[in-house]
Design a protein around this motif. Structure first.
Motif, PDB file in Angstrom:
ATOM      1  N   THR A 164      -5.326   2.278   3.120  1.00 56.61           N
ATOM      2  CA  THR A 164      -4.547   3.505   3.270  1.00 56.61           C
ATOM      3  C   THR A 164      -3.211   3.356   2.553  1.00 56.61           C
ATOM      4  N   TYR A 165      -2.944   4.286   1.635  1.00 58.69           N
ATOM      5  CA  TYR A 165      -1.684   4.300   0.895  1.00 58.69           C
ATOM      6  C   TYR A 165      -0.764   5.382   1.471  1.00 58.69           C
ATOM      7  N   THR A 166       0.533   5.120   1.431  1.00 58.69           N
ATOM      8  CA  THR A 166       1.534   6.097   1.849  1.00 58.69           C
ATOM      9  C   THR A 166       2.346   6.529   0.635  1.00 58.69           C
ATOM     10  N   LEU A 167       2.375   7.846   0.397  1.00 56.58           N
ATOM     11  CA  LEU A 167       3.153   8.401  -0.716  1.00 56.58           C
ATOM     12  C   LEU A 167       4.527   8.823  -0.215  1.00 56.58           C
ATOM     13  N   THR A 168       5.582   8.346  -0.877  1.00 47.60           N
ATOM     14  CA  THR A 168       6.946   8.771  -0.579  1.00 47.60           C
ATOM     15  C   THR A 168       7.602   9.270  -1.857  1.00 47.60           C
ATOM     16  N   GLN A 169       8.735   9.946  -1.683  1.00 52.06           N
ATOM     17  CA  GLN A 169       9.450  10.514  -2.824  1.00 52.06           C
ATOM     18  C   GLN A 169      10.927  10.139  -2.747  1.00 52.06           C
ATOM     19  N   LEU A 184     -12.153   8.591  -2.436  1.00 52.41           N
ATOM     20  CA  LEU A 184     -10.943   9.057  -1.763  1.00 52.41           C
ATOM     21  C   LEU A 184     -11.345   9.926  -0.584  1.00 52.41           C
ATOM     22  N   LEU A 185     -10.706   9.699   0.562  1.00 53.62           N
ATOM     23  CA  LEU A 185     -11.042  10.418   1.786  1.00 53.62           C
ATOM     24  C   LEU A 185      -9.835  11.170   2.322  1.00 53.62           C
ATOM     25  N   ARG A 186     -10.142  12.274   2.998  1.00 54.06           N
ATOM     26  CA  ARG A 186      -9.106  12.982   3.748  1.00 54.06           C
ATOM     27  C   ARG A 186      -8.919  12.301   5.104  1.00 54.06           C
ATOM     28  N   ALA A 187      -7.907  12.766   5.839  1.00 53.32           N
ATOM     29  CA  ALA A 187      -7.636  12.169   7.146  1.00 53.32           C
ATOM     30  C   ALA A 187      -8.810  12.343   8.102  1.00 53.32           C
ATOM     31  N   ASP A 188      -9.612  13.418   7.910  1.00 54.75           N
ATOM     32  CA  ASP A 188     -10.772  13.647   8.780  1.00 54.75           C
ATOM     33  C   ASP A 188     -12.030  12.971   8.250  1.00 54.75           C
ATOM     34  N   SER A 189     -11.856  12.072   7.258  1.00 56.60           N
ATOM     35  CA  SER A 189     -12.940  11.266   6.675  1.00 56.60           C
ATOM     36  C   SER A 189     -13.856  12.039   5.737  1.00 56.60           C
ATOM     37  N   ILE A 211       7.724  18.971  -1.858  1.00 52.05           N
ATOM     38  CA  ILE A 211       8.818  18.064  -2.178  1.00 52.05           C
ATOM     39  C   ILE A 211       9.452  17.567  -0.876  1.00 52.05           C
ATOM     40  N   GLY A 212       9.602  16.254  -0.784  1.00 54.87           N
ATOM     41  CA  GLY A 212      10.196  15.647   0.400  1.00 54.87           C
ATOM     42  C   GLY A 212       9.200  15.188   1.435  1.00 54.87           C
ATOM     43  N   ASP A 213       7.929  15.624   1.317  1.00 58.18           N
ATOM     44  CA  ASP A 213       6.926  15.247   2.313  1.00 58.18           C
ATOM     45  C   ASP A 213       6.398  13.835   2.057  1.00 58.18           C
ATOM     46  N   THR A 214       5.932  13.208   3.124  1.00 54.03           N
ATOM     47  CA  THR A 214       5.242  11.924   3.054  1.00 54.03           C
ATOM     48  C   THR A 214       3.785  12.151   3.434  1.00 54.03           C
ATOM     49  N   VAL A 215       2.863  11.687   2.600  1.00 52.92           N
ATOM     50  CA  VAL A 215       1.439  11.877   2.880  1.00 52.92           C
ATOM     51  C   VAL A 215       0.713  10.541   2.748  1.00 52.92           C
ATOM     52  N   LYS A 216      -0.502  10.503   3.290  1.00 51.64           N
ATOM     53  CA  LYS A 216      -1.324   9.296   3.237  1.00 51.64           C
ATOM     54  C   LYS A 216      -2.628   9.581   2.504  1.00 51.64           C
ATOM     55  N   TYR A 217      -3.090   8.584   1.746  1.00 56.88           N
ATOM     56  CA  TYR A 217      -4.365   8.650   1.038  1.00 56.88           C
ATOM     57  C   TYR A 217      -5.234   7.484   1.514  1.00 56.88           C
ATOM     58  N   ILE A 218      -6.493   7.774   1.842  1.00 58.54           N
ATOM     59  CA  ILE A 218      -7.432   6.754   2.302  1.00 58.54           C
ATOM     60  C   ILE A 218      -8.446   6.498   1.194  1.00 58.54           C
ATOM     61  N   VAL A 219      -8.596   5.231   0.821  1.00 56.35           N
ATOM     62  CA  VAL A 219      -9.539   4.843  -0.233  1.00 56.35           C
ATOM     63  C   VAL A 219     -10.592   3.919   0.383  1.00 56.35           C
ATOM     64  N   ASN A 249       0.831  -1.212   0.000  1.00 57.83           N
ATOM     65  CA  ASN A 249       0.000   0.000   0.000  1.00 57.83           C
ATOM     66  C   ASN A 249       0.866   1.261   0.000  1.00 57.83           C
ATOM     67  N   THR A 250       1.799   1.309  -0.931  1.00 58.38           N
ATOM     68  CA  THR A 250       2.696   2.458  -1.043  1.00 58.38           C
ATOM     69  C   THR A 250       2.689   2.989  -2.469  1.00 58.38           C
ATOM     70  N   ILE A 251       2.987   4.285  -2.575  1.00 59.95           N
ATOM     71  CA  ILE A 251       3.191   4.942  -3.865  1.00 59.95           C
ATOM     72  C   ILE A 251       4.521   5.674  -3.772  1.00 59.95           C
ATOM     73  N   LYS A 252       5.414   5.423  -4.706  1.00 62.63           N
ATOM     74  CA  LYS A 252       6.706   6.116  -4.698  1.00 62.63           C
ATOM     75  C   LYS A 252       6.849   6.901  -5.994  1.00 62.63           C
TER      76      LYS A 252
END
Length: 383
Positions: free
Chosen positions: A125-130, A88-93, A108-116, A61-64
């Motif tokens: 929940t996916y985690t985006l990294t760079q 797609l949901l935000r962290a507050d649903s 740039i450089g941040d890590t974020v999460k996406y909830i589907v 469950n990652t996106i790079k």
């Protein structure tokens, strides 16, 4: 004996046949478990001339997103495709409508999460990294430079062979090297030799601009909040890193600024003093003083005689190493012409502090600003 054996064999065959018959006549339905439709099927960065596709791994469950070193992005702006019926949901649903809303930019450089969420209410929940894909050449820096080390045609650089580099807090300096990118998203890691403490916010990069022969110049500034001392320095930029000459950070007391003839302050205004390539010590007292001029008309005609030569207190509102705020004194409104820089001046007295250059004037009167000789206007108190 043979009869018994024959009977035993026949009995076994009969039992086997019954089992086969029973298994053939019973139908067992194994339910099919459908995979949840709650996946991100595409993540595409669209604010780069060459769109960048995120590498999606549904097992982890990652996106790079792999970012080439030559890009000059501050944020990633992306489009996304989901499974049919997924949301797609935000962290507050709260729901993000991908048909109407854009995804929030990702620094740039941040890590974020996406909830589907699937149509059946199953979540993933996916985690985006760079990751930056660096240039193949090692990062090579020619040296430090500043205005004081500028020769007739170029900067006289301070290299590793020159030893520690002396610089004041809140001062601009330059680095020359093969950055191969105008991105200013780099990081200086300073390690205090005495304490071992590591600081990643003591240097702020302003810009990186190309020069001749594939060389670039980086403009940066030592933070005014940096603690004085000697630091080992590592620079990271676009996936590469290198060790720089150590720096000795000290403080230099600010003298200035010079106010132009257009400067004007009202009685009771908050006046702001900003340090330029230097720092303030802790102020004990701020005040203005008006001296009698040898010329007529250098002060408003109604200026009281008993105020000449007196220290007119300016209440200190706040003070940091880079900025002091104070209340302008209640003196008569009008134009003050600062003849020979001796009619109206603003002063400070600073407490003694460690880390400042030798010979710094503590506990004595120094000018904190220089009003123009052509005119310095004081406006009536604002209602």
């Amino acid at each position: 004996m043979n009869t018994i054996r024959i009977q035993t064999v026949l009995l076994c065959l009969l039992l086997a046949a019954m089992c086969v018959l029973k298994s053939c006549t019973k139908n067992e339905l194994v339910p099919y478990e459908r995979e949840p439709l709650n996946k991100i099927q595409e993540y595409k960065v669209v604010n780069n001339p060459q769109h960048m596709m995120g590498a999606i791994d549904h097992e982890t469950n990652t996106i790079k997103v792999f970012i080439p070193y030559y890009t000059n992005l501050d944020f990633l702006i992306a489009n996304m495709k989901l499974d049919e019926g997924a949301t797609l949901l935000r962290a507050d649903s709260t729901v993000i409508n991908l048909l109407e809303d854009e995804l929030d930019p990702v620094a740039i450089g941040d890590t974020v999460k996406y909830i589907v969420r699937s149509a059946e209410g199953q979540y993933r929940t996916y985690t985006l990294t760079q990751e930056v894909l660096p240039h193949t050449d090692p990062l090579a820096i020619l040296g430090y430079g500043n205005q004081e080390r500028m020769g007739a045609f170029n900067f006289e650089l301070h290299t590793m062979e020159d030893g520690d580099y002396d610089i004041n807090a809140n001062k601009i300096f330059y680095l020359f090297g093969n950055f191969y990118s105008s991105s200013s998203l780099g990081k200086f890691i300073l390690t205090n030799r005495a304490t071992g403490a590591t600081h990643e916010d003591y240097v702020r990069i302003a810009s990186v601009t190309p020069q001749a022969e594939n060389r670039y110049v980086m403009t940066a500034r030592i933070a005014s909040e940096a603690l004085y001392g000697t630091y080992d320095v590592t620079l990271e930029h676009q996936g590469r890193s290198t060790i720089l000459p150590p720096v000795n950070i000290s403080y230099k007391l600010n003298f200035g600024p010079y106010y132009s003839s257009s400067a004007a302050f009202a009685q009771g205004d908050t006046i702001v003093f900003d340090a330029e390539n230097a720092t303030f010590a802790k102020p004990k007292q701020l005040y203005a003083r008006v001296n009698k001029s040898t010329r007529e008309g250098d002060v408003p005609p109604n200026f009281p005689e008993d105020l000449y030569g007196k220290n007119l207190d300016m209440k200190i509102v706040s003070a940091t190493r880079s900025q002091i705020k104070a209340i302008f004194p209640d003196i008569p409104a009008g134009l003050y012409k600062n003849f020979q820089s001796n009619v109206i001046n603003l002063f400070a007295i600073y407490e003694e502090e460690a880390g400042f250059e030798e010979g710094t004037l503590f506990n004595t009167e120094v000018k904190i600003a220089h009003p123009s000789g052509l005119g310095f206007s004081v406006l009536p108190k604002q209602p």
